[in-house]
Scaffold this motif. Structure first.
Motif, PDB file in Angstrom:
ATOM      1  N   ALA A 230       0.935  -1.187  -0.070  1.00 29.32           N
ATOM      2  CA  ALA A 230      -0.039  -0.155  -0.025  1.00 29.32           C
ATOM      3  C   ALA A 230       0.769   1.140   0.049  1.00 29.32           C
ATOM      4  O   ALA A 230       0.425   2.465  -0.492  1.00 29.32           O
ATOM      5  N   PHE A 231       2.197   1.243   0.513  1.00 29.98           N
ATOM      6  CA  PHE A 231       2.777   2.232   0.602  1.00 29.98           C
ATOM      7  C   PHE A 231       4.034   2.444  -0.691  1.00 29.98           C
ATOM      8  O   PHE A 231       4.896   3.399  -0.719  1.00 29.98           O
ATOM      9  N   ALA A 232       3.799   1.493  -1.581  1.00 30.79           N
ATOM     10  CA  ALA A 232       4.816   1.489  -2.669  1.00 30.79           C
ATOM     11  C   ALA A 232       4.920   3.012  -3.261  1.00 30.79           C
ATOM     12  O   ALA A 232       6.125   3.240  -3.684  1.00 30.79           O
ATOM     13  N   SER A 233       3.677   3.547  -3.601  1.00 28.22           N
ATOM     14  CA  SER A 233       3.662   4.489  -4.380  1.00 28.22           C
ATOM     15  C   SER A 233       4.457   5.820  -3.839  1.00 28.22           C
ATOM     16  O   SER A 233       4.693   6.830  -4.559  1.00 28.22           O
ATOM     17  N   LEU A 234       4.807   5.846  -2.738  1.00 27.11           N
ATOM     18  CA  LEU A 234       5.237   6.890  -1.910  1.00 27.11           C
ATOM     19  C   LEU A 234       6.919   7.142  -1.928  1.00 27.11           C
ATOM     20  O   LEU A 234       7.610   7.691  -1.424  1.00 27.11           O
ATOM     21  N   GLY A 235       7.559   5.946  -2.775  1.00 30.28           N
ATOM     22  CA  GLY A 235       8.764   6.157  -2.946  1.00 30.28           C
ATOM     23  C   GLY A 235       9.731   5.689  -1.808  1.00 30.28           C
ATOM     24  O   GLY A 235      10.676   6.624  -1.395  1.00 30.28           O
ATOM     25  N   VAL A 236       9.280   4.730  -1.074  1.00 32.38           N
ATOM     26  CA  VAL A 236       9.986   4.322  -0.006  1.00 32.38           C
ATOM     27  C   VAL A 236      11.547   4.079  -0.241  1.00 32.38           C
ATOM     28  O   VAL A 236      11.759   3.437  -1.297  1.00 32.38           O
ATOM     29  N   THR A 237      12.320   4.658   0.749  1.00 25.22           N
ATOM     30  CA  THR A 237      13.705   4.562   0.481  1.00 25.22           C
ATOM     31  C   THR A 237      14.399   3.325   1.563  1.00 25.22           C
ATOM     32  O   THR A 237      15.350   2.981   1.189  1.00 25.22           O
ATOM     33  N   GLY A 238      13.590   3.056   2.494  1.00 28.38           N
ATOM     34  CA  GLY A 238      14.330   2.157   3.692  1.00 28.38           C
ATOM     35  C   GLY A 238      13.315   1.630   4.578  1.00 28.38           C
ATOM     36  O   GLY A 238      12.162   2.093   4.588  1.00 28.38           O
ATOM     37  N   LEU A 239      13.625   0.634   5.311  1.00 27.28           N
ATOM     38  CA  LEU A 239      12.669   0.199   6.301  1.00 27.28           C
ATOM     39  C   LEU A 239      13.140   0.433   7.658  1.00 27.28           C
ATOM     40  O   LEU A 239      14.480   0.401   7.941  1.00 27.28           O
ATOM     41  N   VAL A 240      12.142   0.306   8.618  1.00 25.26           N
ATOM     42  CA  VAL A 240      12.593   0.280   9.847  1.00 25.26           C
ATOM     43  C   VAL A 240      11.633  -0.898  10.352  1.00 25.26           C
ATOM     44  O   VAL A 240      10.253  -0.917  10.508  1.00 25.26           O
ATOM     45  N   LEU A 241      12.306  -1.740  11.012  1.00 26.12           N
ATOM     46  CA  LEU A 241      11.558  -3.179  11.597  1.00 26.12           C
ATOM     47  C   LEU A 241      11.509  -3.039  13.124  1.00 26.12           C
ATOM     48  O   LEU A 241      12.546  -2.794  13.770  1.00 26.12           O
ATOM     49  N   THR A 242      10.266  -2.723  13.644  1.00 21.21           N
ATOM     50  CA  THR A 242      10.145  -2.659  14.981  1.00 21.21           C
ATOM     51  C   THR A 242       9.688  -3.788  15.655  1.00 21.21           C
ATOM     52  O   THR A 242       9.317  -4.938  15.382  1.00 21.21           O
ATOM     53  N   LYS A 243       9.902  -3.728  17.194  1.00 19.88           N
ATOM     54  CA  LYS A 243       9.206  -4.831  17.943  1.00 19.88           C
ATOM     55  C   LYS A 243      10.086  -6.105  17.735  1.00 19.88           C
ATOM     56  O   LYS A 243       9.545  -7.071  17.999  1.00 19.88           O
ATOM     57  N   LEU A 244      11.268  -5.929  17.238  1.00 22.95           N
ATOM     58  CA  LEU A 244      12.038  -7.311  17.122  1.00 22.95           C
ATOM     59  C   LEU A 244      12.437  -7.759  18.503  1.00 22.95           C
ATOM     60  O   LEU A 244      12.811  -8.969  18.643  1.00 22.95           O
TER      61      LEU A 244
END
Ligand code: GDP
Ligand code: MG
Length: 434
Positions: A230-244
């Motif tokens: 759903a967020f692909a169109s926003l030009g995502v540059t990287g990920l933050v992975l929470t609750k690891l």
């Protein structure tokens, strides 16, 4: 994090490490078990299959079967391929522009607001002057939540809840006036399947943020891939992975970079502002495989403050590291944060960390090192049987426990030595995991 995966991989390699050479069949059996361990950790099957295919190819190419230390060689290959699956080299924020704009997006409840506060703290410690901006008009009291975080970590705050696009643009002007050099923009989440509000796209086109970080909950596992679409169109540059911290399996960290084609920049390991870590695939692979993460430990110790801890941290980085440093490390630990998080970074101690007996273990280690003379702490190789008996007696422990501590220290020291130079894939002389 990763406890069950680490545990299972540890078992596989212990089995492979039986003396002598390995047969082709034993190697294949080992690879099959590694694949099962990955799948049980919720690693995506395609990612696991590709990882194992590459490991198998390299194992054949590098003649693991003929090697004198086959398990170590296979371990090095698995380590390299695991790091590659997690993105290879560590990726950094771009932070381009004055002010740089970092936009956080993601599903509802994934940890965007918490991450915004964590990121502000992180950047402040890097000498930046952040402005936290709330552009979430949906969640009740979203602005108050972020404002509280802002004052807790001591950074400026602006609300753009009434008019997100205009408000964020206004915040950029304010940042220029007040010489704040990075905007961290928090945005509303959307339930799965609901596309993000168009205003997010407008913010992106109006401000062209240098970093659009997609914040995903590690506990969502493979479901996170669907949420990410759903967020692909926003030009995502990287990920933050929470609750690891809450996900003992860790499959998302191993799967998402290749499935989404984006690097993980940070991981969230708790609810506090300090519970954010820059993500480094090689260091993460080391932690998963039980080599600890001494570079990460050095950072945590330096953060915990205290001169002694800082000196130790510097030594860890330099690659010299005596038993005295090991003691300082143990002492600093209780101050540096949750013990289990820290202990999991020390090679060989990861398993201990799950025990109730952690405190007792630490007390024993401290007593043993304190029972040594300064000379013994600096040159533990002079410790013969009679000195060890004396130390055991003086610390109320057994010679076996003294030996155990020495071998933990030796593992840590060997790893520390390798830290200065970046180890190439397949580096020799791997320490034993246990
Ligand atoms: P948002 O809706 O995406 O803004 O999510 P929030 O930042 O409000 O976080 C939702 C919940 O997840 C809160 O209770 C946070 O404390 C919690 N949370 C966020 N990040 C982490 C993390 O890394 N570890 C843990 N254990 N909890 C987290
Ligand atoms: Mg929020």
């Amino acid at each position: 994090m990763f406890e069950s995966l680490s545990e299972r991989l540890g078992q596989v390699f212990r089995k492979l490490r039986a003396p002598g050479r390995l047969t082709q069949a034993e190697v294949e059996e080992g690879l099959r078990e590694i694949r099962q361990a990955l799948l049980a950790a919720d690693v995506h099957y395609g990612v696991a299959r590709e990882l194992l295919a590459r490991v198998g190819e390299r194992a054949a190419g590098e003649r693991v079967v003929e090697s004198l230390a086959p398990a170590e060689q296979l371990l090095a290959i698995v380590r390299g391929e695991m790091a590659r699956a997690m993105g290879g080299a560590a990726a950094k924020l771009r932070l381009a522009g004055r002010p740089a704009v970092v936009l956080l997006v993601g599903p509802a409840g994934s940890g965007k607001t918490t991450t915004a506060g964590k990121l502000a703290r992180h950047l402040t410690r890097k000498g930046r002057r952040p402005l936290l901006v709330c552009a979430d008009p949906q969640r009740p009291a979203a602005a108050e939540q972020l404002q509280t975080l802002a004052s807790r970590v001591g950074v400026a705050f602006a609300s753009a809840v009434d008019d997100p696009v205009g408000g964020v643009a206004g915040a950029v002007d304010r940042a220029r006036r007040e010489l704040l050099d990075v905007l961290i923009v928090d945005s509303p989440g959307f339930p799965p399947g609901v596309p993000p509000d168009p205003f997010l796209g407008e913010i992106v086109s109006a401000l062209s943020p240098s970093d659009v970080l997609l914040v995903l909950d590690a506990m969502a596992g493979q479901e996170a891939v669907r949420m990410a679409e759903a967020f692909a169109s926003l030009g995502v540059t990287g990920l933050v992975l929470t609750k690891l911290d809450g996900d003992a399996r860790g499959g998302a960290a191993l799967s998402l970079p290749s499935r989404l084609g984006k690097p993980i920049l940070f991981i969230g390991v708790g609810e506090r502002p300090e519970d954010l870590e820059p993500f480094d695939p090689e260091r993460m692979a080391d932690r998963i495989l039980g080599f600890g993460d001494l570079a990460g430990l050095a950072e945590k110790l330096a953060e915990a403050g205290g001169e002694a801890a800082a000196v130790t941290a510097a030594r860890v980085r330099e690659g010299t590291f005596t038993l005295e440093d090991f003691l300082v490390q143990l002492e600093a630990m209780s101050r540096a944060g949750p013990l289990d998080q820290l202990l999991s970074r020390i090679p060989g101690l990861g398993k201990v960390a799950q025990d109730e007996a952690v405190e007792a273990e630490l007390r024993r280690a401290r007593a043993i090192i304190q029972s040594m003379t300064v000379e013994e702490r600096r040159n533990p190789h002079i410790l013969g049987a009679s000195r060890k008996r004396r130390i055991a007696h003086g610390s109320g422990t057994t010679v076996q426990e003294v030996n155990q501590l020495l071998s933990q220290y030796e593992q840590a020291r060997r790893l520390v030595r390798g830290l200065g130079k970046r180890r190439p894939p397949g580096w020799g002389g791997l320490p034993q995991t246990r």
